[in-house]
Design an enzyme around this catalytic site. Structure first.
Site, short mmCIF file in Angstrom:
data_model
loop_
_atom_site.label_atom_id
_atom_site.label_comp_id
_atom_site.label_asym_id
_atom_site.label_seq_id
_atom_site.Cartn_x
_atom_site.Cartn_y
_atom_site.Cartn_z
N TYR A 150 -32.26 -3.60 -28.28
CA TYR A 150 -32.29 -3.23 -29.70
C TYR A 150 -31.87 -4.41 -30.57
CZ TYR A 150 -30.94 -0.94 -34.07
OH TYR A 150 -30.80 -0.60 -35.39
N LYS A 167 -34.12 -6.48 -33.50
CA LYS A 167 -33.71 -6.60 -34.89
C LYS A 167 -33.59 -8.06 -35.31
CE LYS A 167 -33.45 -2.39 -36.45
NZ LYS A 167 -34.25 -1.95 -37.61
#
Length: 260
Positions: free
Chosen positions: A165, A169
């Site tokens: 994750y 990002k």
């Protein structure tokens, strides 16, 4: 015609069915925007998106669905958005995928699945929409992109299960910054928002992995989570395009917990 600072703007908002997206939809509508509200298409998503735009006049809102694991669906979302009013002025990229998998100790199967999905939904899909927006904006003399990143793009994650994750990002943040630098001279302005712990379902699920909500709250300088509406207000302000020279900036929204 409703009046407001965004009454001359057509805005495409992704992930409008819950959390930050739902709060932002209502704020954009209240500011007079003509809003295209995207939702994924899972059970309950359309109902969430409809609730988010319920306060807007029917002629000022338009719903589009698309699962960002499918690049063809991403393209359809953009085409549908442009077709509604013939153009888009602002693209707000809020939809995202977060799964506590893809860490060092995961199985090979979980590693591959998690990285593939994070990179597809949080990077490939977002980049495709930014690419389409830049091409569209260049024909119109400019436009605005607002990307929802995360503080993990700067500081990393506290839980190593979330590496995939964090990587996604950070990657999409770099795409947005590169677009900001490359196209500012053509009136295309790109802003990056990096929230901390926002009161959303996603953050509550994350807190459950970190010892619970109270434990997470005690790590925050204000001892409270960011209200989704505060992020929505910032998005609405950026959508006005009043501060052009803020383009390329990453705006931290974390209540002074992480100060750079």
């Amino acid at each position: 015609m409703s009046e407001g600072p965004l009454s001359d703007k057509v805005v495409l908002l992704t992930g409008a069915s819950q959390g930050i997206g739902a709060a932002t939809a209502g704020i954009l509508g209240g500011a007079g925007a003509r809003l295209i509200a995207h939702y994924r298409g899972q059970p309950g998503d359309r109902e969430g998106a409809e609730a988010a735009v319920a306060g807007m006049a029917v002629e000022h809102r338009h719903l589009v669905s698309g699962d960002f694991t499918d690049n063809a669906a991403v393209e359809r979302v953009w085409q549908d958005a442009v077709a509604w009013r013939g153009h888009v002025d602002v693209l707000v990229l809020n939809a995202a995928f977060m799964d506590p998998a893809g860490g060092i100790d995961d199985s090979e199967r979980n590693w591959e699945r998690s990285w593939a999905t994070h990179l597809q939904v949080n990077v490939q899909a977002q980049a495709r929409l930014m690419r389409a927006a830049v091409r569209h904006f260049r024909t119109r003399g400019g436009g605005i992109i607002v990307l929802m990143s995360s503080w993990v793009a700067q500081r990393g994650v506290t839980d190593p299960k979330m590496i995939a994750y964090a990587a996604s990002k950070g990657a999409i943040k770099a795409v947005a910054q590169s677009i900001a630098r490359g196209y500012a001279k053509e009136g295309i302005y790109t802003y990056i928002i990096a929230p901390g712990i926002v009161r959303t379902r996603m953050s509550i699920d994350f807190a459950d992995m970190q010892g619970g909500e109270d434990a997470v709250t005690q790590t925050l300088a204000m001892r409270e989570w960011v209200p989704p509406a505060e992020v929505g207000e910032l998005i609405a302000f950026l959508a006005e395009g009043k501060v052009r020279h803020l383009s390329g900036a990453t705006l931290d929204v974390n209540g002074a917990t992480y100060v750079r």
